[in-house]
Enzyme design. Structure first.
Site, PDB file in Angstrom:
ATOM      1  N   ASP A 281      -7.605   4.977   3.722  1.00 53.39           N
ATOM      2  CA  ASP A 281      -8.059   5.867   4.801  1.00 53.39           C
ATOM      3  C   ASP A 281      -8.888   6.982   4.147  1.00 53.39           C
ATOM      4  O   ASP A 281      -8.443   8.120   4.049  1.00 53.39           O
ATOM      5  CB  ASP A 281      -6.854   6.418   5.558  1.00 53.39           C
ATOM      6  CG  ASP A 281      -6.029   5.301   6.171  1.00 53.39           C
ATOM      7  OD1 ASP A 281      -6.364   4.870   7.277  1.00 53.39           O
ATOM      8  OD2 ASP A 281      -5.077   4.821   5.509  1.00 53.39           O
TER       9      ASP A 281
ATOM     10  N   GLY B 117       0.852  -1.201   0.000  1.00 54.18           N
ATOM     11  CA  GLY B 117       0.000   0.000   0.000  1.00 54.18           C
ATOM     12  C   GLY B 117       0.879   1.238   0.000  1.00 54.18           C
ATOM     13  O   GLY B 117       0.669   2.181  -0.775  1.00 54.18           O
ATOM     14  N   HIS B 118       1.896   1.240   0.871  1.00 57.93           N
ATOM     15  CA  HIS B 118       2.819   2.387   0.948  1.00 57.93           C
ATOM     16  C   HIS B 118       3.696   2.477  -0.308  1.00 57.93           C
ATOM     17  O   HIS B 118       3.863   3.546  -0.880  1.00 57.93           O
ATOM     18  CB  HIS B 118       3.754   2.250   2.160  1.00 57.93           C
ATOM     19  CG  HIS B 118       3.056   2.180   3.485  1.00 57.93           C
ATOM     20  ND1 HIS B 118       3.051   1.055   4.256  1.00 57.93           N
ATOM     21  CD2 HIS B 118       2.364   3.101   4.176  1.00 57.93           C
ATOM     22  CE1 HIS B 118       2.379   1.283   5.385  1.00 57.93           C
ATOM     23  NE2 HIS B 118       1.947   2.512   5.361  1.00 57.93           N
TER      24      HIS B 118
ATOM     25  N   ARG C 232      -1.231  -2.916  10.596  1.00 57.56           N
ATOM     26  CA  ARG C 232      -1.850  -3.597  11.733  1.00 57.56           C
ATOM     27  C   ARG C 232      -2.243  -5.042  11.414  1.00 57.56           C
ATOM     28  O   ARG C 232      -2.562  -5.806  12.334  1.00 57.56           O
ATOM     29  CB  ARG C 232      -3.079  -2.831  12.223  1.00 57.56           C
ATOM     30  CG  ARG C 232      -2.734  -1.541  12.953  1.00 57.56           C
ATOM     31  CD  ARG C 232      -3.942  -0.964  13.673  1.00 57.56           C
ATOM     32  NE  ARG C 232      -3.560   0.149  14.537  1.00 57.56           N
ATOM     33  CZ  ARG C 232      -3.690   1.441  14.206  1.00 57.56           C
ATOM     34  NH1 ARG C 232      -4.177   1.776  13.022  1.00 57.56           N
ATOM     35  NH2 ARG C 232      -3.321   2.382  15.058  1.00 57.56           N
TER      36      ARG C 232
ATOM     37  N   GLY D 271      -3.520   7.317   0.659  1.00 56.08           N
ATOM     38  CA  GLY D 271      -4.221   6.132   0.173  1.00 56.08           C
ATOM     39  C   GLY D 271      -5.721   6.224   0.412  1.00 56.08           C
ATOM     40  O   GLY D 271      -6.166   6.715   1.459  1.00 56.08           O
TER      41      GLY D 271
HETATM   42  P1  AMP Z   1      -0.041   4.645   7.500  1.00 55.81           P
HETATM   43  O1  AMP Z   1       1.393   4.273   7.548  1.00 55.81           O
HETATM   44  O2  AMP Z   1      -0.980   3.528   7.835  1.00 55.81           O
HETATM   45  O3  AMP Z   1      -0.347   5.935   8.244  1.00 55.81           O
HETATM   46  O4  AMP Z   1      -0.355   4.976   5.978  1.00 55.81           O
HETATM   47  C1  AMP Z   1       0.411   5.904   5.263  1.00 55.81           C
HETATM   48  C2  AMP Z   1      -0.257   6.166   3.938  1.00 55.81           C
HETATM   49  O5  AMP Z   1      -0.373   4.944   3.216  1.00 55.81           O
HETATM   50  C3  AMP Z   1      -1.678   6.716   4.093  1.00 55.81           C
HETATM   51  O6  AMP Z   1      -1.926   7.683   3.099  1.00 55.81           O
HETATM   52  C4  AMP Z   1      -2.522   5.495   3.898  1.00 55.81           C
HETATM   53  O7  AMP Z   1      -3.831   5.773   3.427  1.00 55.81           O
HETATM   54  C5  AMP Z   1      -1.728   4.754   2.852  1.00 55.81           C
HETATM   55  N1  AMP Z   1      -2.082   3.338   2.885  1.00 55.81           N
HETATM   56  C6  AMP Z   1      -2.111   2.512   3.967  1.00 55.81           C
HETATM   57  N2  AMP Z   1      -2.576   1.293   3.626  1.00 55.81           N
HETATM   58  C7  AMP Z   1      -2.862   1.356   2.302  1.00 55.81           C
HETATM   59  C8  AMP Z   1      -3.398   0.437   1.362  1.00 55.81           C
HETATM   60  N3  AMP Z   1      -3.734  -0.803   1.706  1.00 55.81           N
HETATM   61  N4  AMP Z   1      -3.547   0.849   0.090  1.00 55.81           N
HETATM   62  C9  AMP Z   1      -3.220   2.116  -0.280  1.00 55.81           C
HETATM   63  N5  AMP Z   1      -2.723   3.040   0.555  1.00 55.81           N
HETATM   64  C10 AMP Z   1      -2.550   2.662   1.833  1.00 55.81           C
END
Ligand code: AMP
Length: 286
Positions: free
Chosen positions: A150, A36-37, A187, A147
């Site tokens: 969220d 995702g990242h 998570r 992403g």
């Molecule tokens: P986080 O590290 O969870 O705060 O996420 C950092 C960025 O990655 C945020 O913009 C999230 O929306 C995005 N993100 C997290 N999981 C995914 C996913 N499965 N698909 C796309 N983007 C994601």
């Protein structure tokens, strides 16, 4: 890939990049990177001359009872993933670099931050808005990548940009999923094998609900919410926070949606000990 740990150095580096007329892209994350990242970093790498990825587990977006201490961290693994997916600068500040002991300012977004997810995590979007404002001030990126996973966060960040005049365009990237359909998340590491496999029902619920709306021409919001609820209730040990349909543009919740309207189906809850969220965009049939 250059690693920067202080805001001063990041600011000065970005000043030079902008003075050279280069397009600067920012990808804020909390680390424990997954596809995702990296899909966000790869997308930024295509659009921008310089990509800054940030890794910071932001304490302000966790309530005291939440998982700040146990949030998964693996900086060596993240370093390689960030580099291989096209990061030019990796910003990994210590907590005291981002929030000095006498820091008192919080950025608070209005209604969009208070509804739906905001009802369950009242501190969350202010924490996000504060850290994103700090990162935007330090880098002044042309483009910043978030992403759709969220979904509400993307609306909150767009509102922040509009209201505080950040000169940054927000790019939203598709949800990366596991093979079984579960949305990728740092998570997911907390899930047991059995939970991981069962959690595919979240995405199935979203797909079934999309089909229910599209084939049955359903416009009544309570009907849509009840359909999602029914499906999710079959998932043992899943404690539903919400399963709600809302207008995609502003998360308002009218009793009936209009034909042709874009809506978003938003799900959240806890499976065992793991909080999961997911969403899907649907167009109400005309
Ligand atoms: P986080 O590290 O969870 O705060 O996420 C950092 C960025 O990655 C945020 O913009 C999230 O929306 C995005 N993100 C997290 N999981 C995914 C996913 N499965 N698909 C796309 N983007 C994601």
């Amino acid at each position: 890939m250059k690693v920067i740990k202080t805001i001063d150095e990041l600011f000065n580096e970005c000043l030079k990049i902008r003075a050279d007329g280069k397009i600067l892209g920012l990808v804020p994350t909390m680390g424990f990177l997954h596809t995702g990242h990296t899909s966000l970093i790869e997308k930024a790498n295509k659009d921008c001359d310089i990509v800054i990825t940030t890794i910071f587990v932001n304490p302000r977006q966790f309530a005291p009872h939440e998982d700040f201490d146990s949030y998964p961290r693996d900086i060596d693994r993240d370093f390689n993933l960030a580099k291989d997916s096209g990061t030019d600068i990796l910003f990994t500040p210590e907590q005291k670099e981002m929030y000095s002991a006498n820091s008192e300012t919080n950025v608070s977004v209005g209604r969009l931050a208070k509804v739906i997810e905001g009802e369950y995590r009242p501190h969350f979007f202010d924490g996000v808005a504060t850290v994103v404002s700090k990162l935007f001030n330090a880098t002044i990126p042309n483009l910043a990548y978030f992403g759709q996973k969220d979904y509400q966060q993307t609306l909150v960040v767009k509102k922040l940009v509009e209201d505080l005049n950040f000169p940054t365009k927000i790019i939203v990237a598709d949800i990366a999923r596991e093979e079984n359909g579960l949305a990728k998340s740092s998570r997911n590491k907390y899930l047991t094998d059995e939970e991981f496999s069962k959690a595919s029902l979240l995405n199935q619920t979203l797909n079934n609900t999309k089909q229910f709306i599209e084939s049955g021409n359903i416009k009544d919001r309570t009907n849509i919410n009840a359909f999602m609820d029914e499906q999710l209730k079959t998932l043992k040990d899943f404690n539903i926070d919400y399963a709600r349909a809302a207008r995609a543009k502003d998360l308002t919740e009218p009793s009936h949606f209009e034909a042709g309207e874009n809506i978003v189906l938003l799900l959240a809850g806890t499976l065992g000990k793991t909080r999961l969220i997911d969403n899907k965009l649907v167009k109400i049939p005309s």
